[in-house]
Design a protein around this motif. Structure first.
Motif, PDB file in Angstrom:
ATOM      1  N   SER A   1      -0.677  16.586  -5.606  1.00 28.37           N
ATOM      2  CA  SER A   1      -1.419  16.965  -6.809  1.00 28.37           C
ATOM      3  C   SER A   1      -1.236  18.429  -7.183  1.00 28.37           C
ATOM      4  CB  SER A   1      -2.908  16.669  -6.619  1.00 28.37           C
ATOM      5  OG  SER A   1      -3.449  17.472  -5.598  1.00 28.37           O
ATOM      6  N   ARG A   2      -1.079  19.298  -6.172  1.00 28.56           N
ATOM      7  CA  ARG A   2      -1.012  20.736  -6.451  1.00 28.56           C
ATOM      8  C   ARG A   2       0.415  21.228  -6.691  1.00 28.56           C
ATOM      9  NH1 ARG A   2      -5.570  23.410  -4.296  1.00 28.56           N
ATOM     10  NH2 ARG A   2      -7.400  22.207  -4.900  1.00 28.56           N
ATOM     11  N   PHE A   3       1.373  20.604  -6.020  1.00 21.96           N
ATOM     12  CA  PHE A   3       2.741  21.120  -6.070  1.00 21.96           C
ATOM     13  C   PHE A   3       3.755  20.119  -6.598  1.00 21.96           C
ATOM     14  CE2 PHE A   3       0.496  23.108  -2.455  1.00 21.96           C
ATOM     15  CZ  PHE A   3       0.422  24.409  -2.957  1.00 21.96           C
ATOM     16  N   SER A   4       3.250  18.961  -7.072  1.00 20.56           N
ATOM     17  CA  SER A   4       4.117  17.923  -7.654  1.00 20.56           C
ATOM     18  C   SER A   4       5.233  17.493  -6.706  1.00 20.56           C
ATOM     19  CB  SER A   4       4.735  18.422  -8.975  1.00 20.56           C
ATOM     20  OG  SER A   4       3.730  18.740  -9.909  1.00 20.56           O
ATOM     21  N   SER A   5       4.981  17.603  -5.411  1.00 18.72           N
ATOM     22  CA  SER A   5       5.960  17.140  -4.429  1.00 18.72           C
ATOM     23  C   SER A   5       5.780  15.644  -4.199  1.00 18.72           C
ATOM     24  CB  SER A   5       5.815  17.906  -3.122  1.00 18.72           C
ATOM     25  OG  SER A   5       4.553  17.656  -2.542  1.00 18.72           O
TER      26      SER A   5
ATOM     27  N   MET B   1       0.856  -1.187   0.000  1.00 12.43           N
ATOM     28  CA  MET B   1       0.000   0.000   0.000  1.00 12.43           C
ATOM     29  C   MET B   1       0.890   1.233   0.000  1.00 12.43           C
ATOM     30  SD  MET B   1      -3.026   1.219   2.623  1.00 12.43           S
ATOM     31  CE  MET B   1      -1.898   1.364   4.015  1.00 12.43           C
ATOM     32  N   SER B   2       0.974   1.887  -1.127  1.00  8.69           N
ATOM     33  CA  SER B   2       1.798   3.090  -1.229  1.00  8.69           C
ATOM     34  C   SER B   2       1.098   4.272  -0.581  1.00  8.69           C
ATOM     35  CB  SER B   2       2.082   3.400  -2.698  1.00  8.69           C
ATOM     36  OG  SER B   2       0.877   3.763  -3.361  1.00  8.69           O
ATOM     37  N   ASP B   3       1.865   5.306  -0.295  1.00 10.75           N
ATOM     38  CA  ASP B   3       1.253   6.538   0.207  1.00 10.75           C
ATOM     39  C   ASP B   3       0.211   7.065  -0.775  1.00 10.75           C
ATOM     40  OD1 ASP B   3       2.747   6.451   2.472  1.00 10.75           O
ATOM     41  OD2 ASP B   3       3.788   8.343   2.156  1.00 10.75           O
ATOM     42  N   THR B   4       0.528   6.985  -2.058  1.00 10.42           N
ATOM     43  CA  THR B   4      -0.400   7.481  -3.077  1.00 10.42           C
ATOM     44  C   THR B   4      -1.728   6.736  -3.015  1.00 10.42           C
ATOM     45  OG1 THR B   4       1.471   8.000  -4.517  1.00 10.42           O
ATOM     46  CG2 THR B   4      -0.700   7.923  -5.539  1.00 10.42           C
TER      47      THR B   4
ATOM     48  N   GLN C   1      -1.004  15.447   2.353  1.00  9.25           N
ATOM     49  CA  GLN C   1      -0.054  14.861   1.398  1.00  9.25           C
ATOM     50  C   GLN C   1      -0.660  14.776  -0.005  1.00  9.25           C
ATOM     51  OE1 GLN C   1       2.904  12.008   4.070  1.00  9.25           O
ATOM     52  NE2 GLN C   1       1.891  11.174   2.279  1.00  9.25           N
ATOM     53  N   ALA C   2      -1.942  14.409  -0.074  1.00 13.30           N
ATOM     54  CA  ALA C   2      -2.604  14.334  -1.380  1.00 13.30           C
ATOM     55  C   ALA C   2      -2.602  15.694  -2.067  1.00 13.30           C
ATOM     56  CB  ALA C   2      -4.026  13.824  -1.214  1.00 13.30           C
ATOM     57  N   ALA C   3      -2.868  16.747  -1.299  1.00  7.77           N
ATOM     58  CA  ALA C   3      -2.852  18.098  -1.865  1.00  7.77           C
ATOM     59  C   ALA C   3      -1.448  18.485  -2.310  1.00  7.77           C
ATOM     60  CB  ALA C   3      -3.377  19.090  -0.830  1.00  7.77           C
ATOM     61  N   MET C   4      -0.454  18.171  -1.502  1.00  7.72           N
ATOM     62  CA  MET C   4       0.931  18.490  -1.858  1.00  7.72           C
ATOM     63  C   MET C   4       1.341  17.784  -3.143  1.00  7.72           C
ATOM     64  SD  MET C   4       2.461  18.042   1.991  1.00  7.72           S
ATOM     65  CE  MET C   4       4.191  18.097   1.510  1.00  7.72           C
TER      66      MET C   4
END
Length: 309
Positions: free
Chosen positions: A246-250, A165-168, A241-244
């Motif tokens: 998708s929004r900032f390609s981190s 199970m990845s973070d993604t 983390q999901a926002a980071m």
């Protein structure tokens, strides 16, 4: 009546920290016979009842399909489950029906006494599933306890590692109203712990630990879940983390992140969710079959339609 029959100090140490099984006597309450369950189903709200079958998605094997069960009484539903390929989840049945809620309160009062955990705020669904039912590979956002009552089922529990199970993948679950399935590969089973549960056994594992279930007979279980500070913090942090991502390609990571950073992510996640700056994905539930006692397998496929009941 005591719920547990063989709880030891070893169970106390393992609870929430490791995979564990312990015996219980919930069947002796009489609330889980076919007749009692049929009565419960007849009085359960339609919008809190899921009647499903297993699909054929390649990436998500046995992904549940939602059925239209309206017009079926509880006795007929149980008979069709016993003979067909159906899976019933009476969501929050242990909370909504007074006689079941009384038992739920006792279950968690005893867990509190034995573990010292006072944070329980449990919801309990009753699962009624066919001999060939399978629960797809998935994770849960909250702590889960499986109280198996009738039948035999195998539970495959997988390590808490990025391979499984990845973070993604978990971020997608944490930010979606319906999703909890994970991508699955057969090779994962080489590392699984397999529990063969008989009626009268309770099993639990670590928070979010991936798992799937394969029935060997007709089964009745309770799946109860509860949140605590640990689960709430992680879910908020994964929202951030999901926002980071998708929004900032981190490329944020959860494992091995220092506690202050995890806390900062959780605070950010709460703000993002409450403000609407990063929105939860609302996935509609589509009905793809009709439950029909006269049809082969009791399933009649229909054109997908968004659930409105």
């Amino acid at each position: 009546m005591s719920i547990f029959t063989n709880w030891t100090d070893a169970h106390t140490r393992k609870f929430q920290n490791d995979i564990m099984c312990v015996n219980h006597n919930l069947a002796s309450t009489g609330l889980f016979s076919d007749g009692a369950l049929a009565d419960m189903l007849d009085n359960h709200p339609d919008h809190m009842l899921d009647v499903c079958t297993m699909g054929k998605d390649k990436m998500y094997p046995n992904k549940f399909r939602t059925g239209d069960f309206r017009g079926c009484d509880g006795k007929s539903l149980i008979e069709m489950v016993q003979q067909g390929k159906l899976y019933i989840n009476a969501r929050r049945a242990m909370n909504l029906h007074p006689q079941y809620n009384e038992i739920l309160q006792q279950m968690y009062a005893e867990l509190s006494e034995k573990t010292g955990n006072k944070e329980f705020n449990a919801n309990g669904g009753i699962l009624i599933s066919s001999p060939i039912a399978k629960v797809p590979y998935h994770t849960d956002r909250q702590h889960v306890v499986l109280w198996h009552i009738h039948g035999t089922k195998r539970v495959y529990v997988y390590p808490m590692a990025n391979k499984f199970m990845s973070d993604t993948s978990y971020e997608a679950v944490a930010t979606n109203t319906l999703l909890d399935d994970l991508p699955y590969e057969d090779v994962f089973d080489e590392d699984a712990t397999v529990l063969t549960l008989k009626g009268g056994e309770m099993a639990c594992w670590q928070l979010n630990q991936p798992h799937r279930v394969v029935n060997e007979t007709f089964c009745v279980s309770i799946a109860s879940e509860y949140s605590d500070h640990t689960s709430a913090l992680k879910n908020s942090a994964m929202y951030a983390q999901a926002a980071m991502r998708s929004r900032f390609s981190s490329k944020p990571v959860w494992k091995d992140t220092a506690p202050p950073i995890r806390l900062a992510k959780a605070v950010a996640g709460k703000i993002l969710k409450k403000s609407g700056l990063y929105k939860t994905t609302i996935t509609p539930d589509f009905v793809t079959f009709k439950v029909d006692k006269t049809a082969p397998g009791y399933i009649v496929d229909i054109e997908p339609v968004q659930r409105d009941f």
